[in-house]
Design a protein around this motif. Structure first.
Motif, mmCIF file in Angstrom:
data_model
loop_
_atom_site.group_PDB
_atom_site.id
_atom_site.type_symbol
_atom_site.label_atom_id
_atom_site.label_comp_id
_atom_site.label_asym_id
_atom_site.label_seq_id
_atom_site.Cartn_x
_atom_site.Cartn_y
_atom_site.Cartn_z
ATOM 1 N N CYS A 82 14.272 11.645 -13.927
ATOM 2 C CA CYS A 82 14.178 10.579 -12.965
ATOM 3 C C CYS A 82 12.695 10.444 -12.210
ATOM 4 C CB CYS A 82 15.339 10.646 -11.867
ATOM 5 S SG CYS A 82 16.722 10.215 -12.419
ATOM 6 N N VAL A 83 12.071 11.710 -12.279
ATOM 7 C CA VAL A 83 10.685 11.703 -11.663
ATOM 8 C C VAL A 83 9.657 11.402 -12.775
ATOM 9 C CG1 VAL A 83 11.423 12.772 -9.719
ATOM 10 C CG2 VAL A 83 10.945 14.142 -11.926
ATOM 11 N N SER A 84 9.823 11.148 -14.048
ATOM 12 C CA SER A 84 8.953 11.219 -15.049
ATOM 13 C C SER A 84 7.758 10.235 -14.580
ATOM 14 C CB SER A 84 9.442 10.565 -16.583
ATOM 15 O OG SER A 84 10.528 11.438 -16.721
ATOM 16 N N ALA A 85 7.897 8.971 -14.218
ATOM 17 C CA ALA A 85 7.018 7.866 -13.889
ATOM 18 C C ALA A 85 6.044 8.625 -12.914
ATOM 19 C CB ALA A 85 7.550 6.853 -13.274
ATOM 20 N N SER A 86 6.740 9.234 -11.780
ATOM 21 C CA SER A 86 5.932 9.532 -10.588
ATOM 22 C C SER A 86 5.099 10.901 -11.151
ATOM 23 C CB SER A 86 6.903 10.210 -9.428
ATOM 24 O OG SER A 86 7.525 9.022 -8.843
ATOM 25 N N GLY A 330 15.314 -2.273 -4.681
ATOM 26 C CA GLY A 330 15.307 -0.795 -4.910
ATOM 27 C C GLY A 330 16.046 -0.553 -6.189
ATOM 28 N N LEU A 331 16.317 0.737 -6.553
ATOM 29 C CA LEU A 331 17.056 1.083 -7.738
ATOM 30 C C LEU A 331 18.707 0.422 -7.534
ATOM 31 C CD1 LEU A 331 14.969 3.196 -7.260
ATOM 32 C CD2 LEU A 331 16.662 4.712 -8.351
ATOM 33 N N ALA A 340 10.353 4.692 -15.976
ATOM 34 C CA ALA A 340 9.295 3.589 -15.376
ATOM 35 C C ALA A 340 9.562 3.326 -13.926
ATOM 36 C CB ALA A 340 9.670 2.236 -16.075
ATOM 37 N N THR A 341 10.607 3.778 -13.160
ATOM 38 C CA THR A 341 10.995 3.487 -12.040
ATOM 39 C C THR A 341 9.948 3.956 -10.917
ATOM 40 O OG1 THR A 341 13.633 3.458 -12.388
ATOM 41 C CG2 THR A 341 12.733 3.892 -10.067
ATOM 42 N N GLY A 342 9.221 5.238 -11.074
ATOM 43 C CA GLY A 342 8.380 5.391 -9.951
ATOM 44 C C GLY A 342 7.247 4.630 -9.862
ATOM 45 N N LEU A 343 6.714 4.291 -11.172
ATOM 46 C CA LEU A 343 5.557 3.429 -11.209
ATOM 47 C C LEU A 343 5.993 1.832 -10.738
ATOM 48 C CD1 LEU A 343 4.096 4.811 -14.498
ATOM 49 C CD2 LEU A 343 3.099 5.049 -12.391
#
Length: 387
Positions: A82-86, A330-331, A340-343
């Motif tokens: 879940c932190v991939s984008a960050s 938000g999510l 993609a979420t973090g970006l």
């Protein structure tokens, strides 16, 4: 070494439901083209690309970038839950900050495997029957890591803890959900505008999984001046941390899901940015559950834990000033596409600071905070400010 990193541009493709037929290439291509248009530069000026995706094969980054043009620059692929984008954002920032490059692209995209369900996404199809409260289970050093293989069970335990141990009112849960959905209805990028399908299971306190893409272009002030890129938004701090053994020994579900780590990382980010929590005006936090919204709001210093009920309804900080939390929906409203979420959060905040947000615009906002978490194992906080 560069003393400052600026956001030159942001872009996003609308989040779509798991059943959508949009390919990874089409989603990512839309985000790339929009970020370049927003930054007002050509792709051949980009020095490095950091791609994040959780559910695609090796080489997928090159495949999506081929539609823009393969220029021989380094492409780094990241799969970090879940932190991939960050992770992609922070690596791109560090590359610019170190002086290695002048312009780096962070690109996140997610196209879930065909046939994946909400149940599978949240680990419900492999639900553990282990008694997490047993003395034998709790005493094993890897026990808290095993819990994270079953996020639906963790989030259910989180909800129960908030209701029974902290006496959070049920009306507060309903308030968070209704607010998120109302904000998402105004957001053209939200998955909830494209599907009413909740897989006949997805609990109301959980966010809807999605597919999507987002991109952020980072650069130096000298690059902005030389090429006339957009700029205007500075990255004041971007901090990341992971578990500590002592935070997990209590086996408190709130800390397993990142409460303690969020507190630590937020404090470090505030110190590096030279700001206090009461100076943050708009926030996109990782509300994978309603409980996450509540717990993380307190952990980020937006309110005290014993004031969560009041904060949910009034959204005011310690100074009594209004603060916008997840104005995008938000999510819980826009949906969660891990790669993609973090970006996407960063893009939403940049639009807020520019005064061009498609949903929930807060007038005059100058300072914003983005928060990511991967079921507590990794937590990051980024602070942006309009220059």
């Amino acid at each position: 070494m560069s003393q400052r990193v600026l956001v030159a541009g942001v872009g996003m493709a609308p989040f779509v439901p798991l059943s959508a037929r949009d390919s990874a290439a089409s989603l990512a291509g839309r985000a790339i083209r929009s970020v370049l248009e927003d930054a007002r530069i050509d792709f051949d000026l980009v020095d490095q690309v950091f791609c994040s995706c959780v559910h695609n094969e090796a080489g997928s980054a090159e495949q999506v970038l081929a539609q823009i043009g393969l220029t021989g620059i380094p492409i780094f692929s990241i799969s970090d839950g879940c932190v991939s984008a960050s992770s992609a954002f922070q690596l791109a920032r560090n590359s610019v900050l170190s002086g290695e490059v002048e312009c780096a692209l962070a690109l996140g995209f997610e196209r879930m495997p065909v046939g994946i369900s909400n149940r599978a996404f949240f680990g419900l199809d492999e639900m553990s029957v282990q008694d997490w409260g047993s003395a034998d289970y709790a005493s094993r050093p890897t026990a808290f890591l095993e819990r994270r293989q079953h996020p639906a069970a963790l989030f259910a335990a989180q909800t129960s803890w908030l209701l029974t141990r902290m006496a959070i009112a049920e009306s507060s849960f309903e308030r968070v959900i209704s607010h998120a959905r109302a904000q998402a209805r105004c957001n053209p990028f939200a998955v909830t505008n494209r599907s009413s399908d909740r897989d006949d299971w997805l609990a109301p306190y959980l966010c809807p999984p999605a597919c999507g893409a987002a991109a952020v272009l980072l650069c130096t002030p000298a690059f902005i001046a030389r090429y006339g890129a957009r700029g205007g938004i500075a990255v004041l701090a971007s901090v990341r941390s992971s578990d500590t053994a002592c935070e997990q020994e209590s086996a408190n579900v709130l800390d397993v899901l990142g409460r303690a780590a969020t507190r630590r990382v937020a404090q470090q980010a505030y110190e590096r940015a030279g700001l206090g929590a009461d100076e943050i005006e708009v926030v996109e936090l990782h509300d994978q559950s309603v409980g996450d919204f509540m717990v993380c709001s307190a952990a980020l210093g937006l309110c005290e834990e014993d004031q969560i009920d009041t904060f949910v309804h009034e959204r005011r900080n310690a100074r009594g000033a209004q603060i916008a939390v997840c104005p995008s929906g938000g999510l819980l409203g826009r949906g969660h596409a891990p790669g993609a979420t973090g970006l996407a959060q960063i893009a939403e905040l940049v639009w807020q600071l520019r005064g061009t947000a498609p949903a929930g615009q807060l007038n005059g906002a100058r300072t914003a905070l983005q928060h990511s978490a991967a079921l507590g194992r990794s937590v990051s906080v980024t602070i942006l400010q309009r220059t």
